[in-house]
Design a protein around this motif. Structure first.
Motif, PDB file in Angstrom:
ATOM      1  N   LEU A  12       0.928  -1.173  -0.024  1.00 62.77           N
ATOM      2  CA  LEU A  12       0.049   0.042  -0.088  1.00 62.77           C
ATOM      3  C   LEU A  12       0.839   1.164   0.013  1.00 62.77           C
ATOM      4  CD1 LEU A  12      -2.995  -0.965   2.395  1.00 62.77           C
ATOM      5  CD2 LEU A  12      -3.051  -0.647   0.174  1.00 62.77           C
ATOM      6  N   ARG A  13       2.016   1.121   0.728  1.00 65.93           N
ATOM      7  CA  ARG A  13       2.780   2.468   0.770  1.00 65.93           C
ATOM      8  C   ARG A  13       3.367   2.584  -0.447  1.00 65.93           C
ATOM      9  NH1 ARG A  13       4.470   0.627   5.956  1.00 65.93           N
ATOM     10  NH2 ARG A  13       6.058  -0.745   5.088  1.00 65.93           N
ATOM     11  N   LEU A  14       3.778   1.546  -1.066  1.00 67.18           N
ATOM     12  CA  LEU A  14       4.485   1.658  -2.694  1.00 67.18           C
ATOM     13  C   LEU A  14       3.265   2.277  -3.556  1.00 67.18           C
ATOM     14  CD1 LEU A  14       6.251  -1.586  -3.206  1.00 67.18           C
ATOM     15  CD2 LEU A  14       6.973   0.608  -2.277  1.00 67.18           C
ATOM     16  N   LEU A  15       2.007   1.990  -3.474  1.00 62.32           N
ATOM     17  CA  LEU A  15       0.860   2.299  -4.510  1.00 62.32           C
ATOM     18  C   LEU A  15       0.551   4.092  -3.974  1.00 62.32           C
ATOM     19  CD1 LEU A  15      -1.332  -0.780  -4.223  1.00 62.32           C
ATOM     20  CD2 LEU A  15       0.286  -0.128  -6.156  1.00 62.32           C
ATOM     21  N   VAL A  16       0.603   4.157  -2.711  1.00 60.49           N
ATOM     22  CA  VAL A  16       0.514   5.477  -2.374  1.00 60.49           C
ATOM     23  C   VAL A  16       1.761   6.297  -2.932  1.00 60.49           C
ATOM     24  CG1 VAL A  16       0.352   7.181  -0.448  1.00 60.49           C
ATOM     25  CG2 VAL A  16      -0.759   5.110  -0.286  1.00 60.49           C
ATOM     26  N   VAL A  84       7.281  -2.526  -9.366  1.00 59.27           N
ATOM     27  CA  VAL A  84       8.642  -2.206  -9.509  1.00 59.27           C
ATOM     28  C   VAL A  84       8.543  -0.574  -9.610  1.00 59.27           C
ATOM     29  CG1 VAL A  84      10.564  -1.920 -11.304  1.00 59.27           C
ATOM     30  CG2 VAL A  84       9.341  -4.114 -10.740  1.00 59.27           C
ATOM     31  N   LEU A  85       7.614  -0.133 -10.265  1.00 61.08           N
ATOM     32  CA  LEU A  85       7.224   1.523 -10.397  1.00 61.08           C
ATOM     33  C   LEU A  85       7.126   1.872  -8.802  1.00 61.08           C
ATOM     34  CD1 LEU A  85       6.882   3.697 -12.114  1.00 61.08           C
ATOM     35  CD2 LEU A  85       4.458   3.254 -12.191  1.00 61.08           C
ATOM     36  N   GLY A  86       6.471   1.203  -8.270  1.00 61.45           N
ATOM     37  CA  GLY A  86       6.317   1.795  -6.934  1.00 61.45           C
ATOM     38  C   GLY A  86       7.579   1.936  -5.858  1.00 61.45           C
ATOM     39  N   MET A  87       8.522   0.858  -6.123  1.00 64.93           N
ATOM     40  CA  MET A  87       9.837   0.899  -5.382  1.00 64.93           C
ATOM     41  C   MET A  87      10.392   2.052  -5.669  1.00 64.93           C
ATOM     42  SD  MET A  87      10.444  -1.478  -3.410  1.00 64.93           S
ATOM     43  CE  MET A  87      12.280  -1.781  -3.554  1.00 64.93           C
ATOM     44  N   HIS A  88      10.527   2.282  -7.138  1.00 62.50           N
ATOM     45  CA  HIS A  88      11.129   3.496  -7.508  1.00 62.50           C
ATOM     46  C   HIS A  88      10.588   4.877  -7.092  1.00 62.50           C
ATOM     47  CE1 HIS A  88      13.612   6.291  -9.898  1.00 62.50           C
ATOM     48  NE2 HIS A  88      12.615   6.783 -10.411  1.00 62.50           N
ATOM     49  N   ARG A 104      16.053  11.340   9.821  1.00 66.25           N
ATOM     50  CA  ARG A 104      15.351  10.346   9.340  1.00 66.25           C
ATOM     51  C   ARG A 104      15.781   9.435   7.854  1.00 66.25           C
ATOM     52  NH1 ARG A 104       8.648  11.193   8.269  1.00 66.25           N
ATOM     53  NH2 ARG A 104       7.939   9.140   8.194  1.00 66.25           N
ATOM     54  N   VAL A 105      16.391   8.299   8.373  1.00 66.69           N
ATOM     55  CA  VAL A 105      16.915   7.556   7.361  1.00 66.69           C
ATOM     56  C   VAL A 105      15.922   6.587   6.704  1.00 66.69           C
ATOM     57  CG1 VAL A 105      18.791   5.650   6.709  1.00 66.69           C
ATOM     58  CG2 VAL A 105      19.181   7.618   8.475  1.00 66.69           C
ATOM     59  N   ARG A 106      15.748   6.482   5.365  1.00 65.26           N
ATOM     60  CA  ARG A 106      14.804   5.715   4.654  1.00 65.26           C
ATOM     61  C   ARG A 106      15.332   5.143   3.346  1.00 65.26           C
ATOM     62  NH1 ARG A 106       9.574   9.759   4.774  1.00 65.26           N
ATOM     63  NH2 ARG A 106      10.693  11.082   3.496  1.00 65.26           N
ATOM     64  N   GLN A 107      14.509   3.950   2.980  1.00 64.73           N
ATOM     65  CA  GLN A 107      14.707   3.447   1.785  1.00 64.73           C
ATOM     66  C   GLN A 107      13.331   2.846   1.327  1.00 64.73           C
ATOM     67  OE1 GLN A 107      17.379  -0.383   1.517  1.00 64.73           O
ATOM     68  NE2 GLN A 107      18.579   1.053   0.407  1.00 64.73           N
ATOM     69  N   ALA A 108      13.145   3.505   0.148  1.00 67.71           N
ATOM     70  CA  ALA A 108      11.817   2.933  -0.519  1.00 67.71           C
ATOM     71  C   ALA A 108      10.759   2.977   0.753  1.00 67.71           C
ATOM     72  CB  ALA A 108      12.082   1.864  -1.089  1.00 67.71           C
ATOM     73  N   GLY A 109      10.025   2.048   0.557  1.00 71.40           N
ATOM     74  CA  GLY A 109       8.732   1.937   1.667  1.00 71.40           C
ATOM     75  C   GLY A 109       8.867   0.917   2.806  1.00 71.40           C
ATOM     76  N   HIS A 110      10.143   0.363   2.829  1.00 74.40           N
ATOM     77  CA  HIS A 110      10.464  -0.745   3.750  1.00 74.40           C
ATOM     78  C   HIS A 110      11.427  -0.148   4.862  1.00 74.40           C
ATOM     79  CE1 HIS A 110      13.356  -1.155   0.607  1.00 74.40           C
ATOM     80  NE2 HIS A 110      14.116  -1.671   1.516  1.00 74.40           N
ATOM     81  N   VAL A 111      12.077   0.819   4.862  1.00 77.52           N
ATOM     82  CA  VAL A 111      13.001   1.314   5.919  1.00 77.52           C
ATOM     83  C   VAL A 111      12.699   2.747   6.369  1.00 77.52           C
ATOM     84  CG1 VAL A 111      15.326   1.764   6.645  1.00 77.52           C
ATOM     85  CG2 VAL A 111      14.670  -0.239   5.323  1.00 77.52           C
TER      86      VAL A 111
END
Length: 213
Positions: A12-16, A84-88, A104-111
Motif C-alpha cells: 500500500l505504501r508503494l501504491l500511495v 517495481v514502479l512503486g519501489m522507484h 530520518r533514514v529511509r529506503q523506499a517503503g520498507h525502511v
C-alpha cells in the motif's frame, strides 16, 4: 498472519508513493532538509522492469493455447511492474530527511529509521561497495553502494519490514549529496558553546568584596 499484514502495508505504501510521485509531492519532508538517493538505483529498476516485460511477452506466446492461464500470468506481470514502479516512486518521494534534531533514514517503503542527532558520535563520507552482515550494523545500500557512515554513541532500534526488531550502533546509507548530508549533520549534532560572560572582579574571586577597590 502478521507477515501477510506487513506485506500488505508495504505494498500500500508503494501504491500511495506512485500517487505522490505523479503529484510531485514528497512524504515527511515538511520543515526539514531532504537528501535524495533514488538516482543510484534507477538503472537497476529499469532493467528489472524490462526483464518483466520480455518475460510477459514470451509467456504470452507460449500460453497462447491456454487463454485463462495466459490472462492470470499477464495480470501477475502487470502487478509486478506496478510494484517495481512503486519501489522507484517510494525512493523518490521518501528521501532521507534532517530536521528537528532527528535524521530520518529511509529506503523506499520498507525502511524508516529515526536517529536523534545527539546520538551520532561520528559521521563521515565513505564509499563502500561491499557490505557483510554484522551484529549492530545496518547497511542501506543503493546500487550496491553506501556513501555515508554514521557511528552512534547509543544504539537505536530498527524495525524490519516483517516486524523484527534489533539494535544498531552503525548505519551506512547512500545519499546522492553525501558531502551535503555530512556537512548539514555535523553542525546539527554539535551543541553551541556557551558565550563567555564578564569575568568576575578580583574581590569576588577572593571572597572579599572590598578588595577590588
Amino acid at each position: 498472519m502478521r507477515t501477510v499484514a506487513a506485506l500488505v502495508r508495504h505494498e500500500l505504501r508503494l501504491l500511495v508513493s506512485i500517487g505522490l510521485w505523479v503529484a510531485r509531492r514528497r512524504h515527511g519532508v515538511r520543515g526539514g532538509a531532504a537528501f535524495p538517493y533514488a538516482r543510484g538505483q534507477g538503472v537497476t529498476l529499469l532493467g528489472f522492469g524490462f526483464v518483466v516485460v520480455i518475460e510477459s511477452v514470451m509467456m504470452s506466446v507460449l500460453l497462447r493455447g491456454h487463454p485463462a492461464v495466459r490472462g492470470v500470468w499477464f495480470a501477475v506481470d502487470v502487478y509486478t511492474l506496478v510494484l517495481v514502479l512503486g519501489m522507484h516512486a517510494a525512493s523518490v518521494v521518501r528521501p532521507h530527511v534532517l530536521g528537528s534534531g532527528v535524521l530520518r533514514v529511509r529506503q523506499a517503503g520498507h525502511v524508516d529509521l529515526r536517529i536523534p542527532v545527539d546520538r551520532v558520535a561520528r559521521v563521515r563520507r565513505e564509499l563502500r561497495t561491499t557490505h557483510a552482515a554484522a551484529e549492530g550494523e545496518l547497511n542501506l545500500a543503493v546500487g550496491s553502494q553506501t556513501t555515508v557512515t554514521l557511528e552512534l554513541a547509543e544504539p537505536v532500534v530498527h524495525t524490519g519490514l516483517l516486524g523484527g526488531r534489533r539494535e544498531v550502533r552503525l548505519v551506512r546509507l547512500y545519499a546522492e549529496d553525501a558531502a551535503g548530508l555530512v556537512g548539514a549533520l555535523t553542525p546539527a549534532r554539535t551543541a553551541p558553546s556557551p558565550s563567555p560572560g564578564r569575568p568576575p572582579s578580583r574581590g569576588l574571586v577572593e571572597g572579599r568584596p572590598g578588595a577590588a577597590e
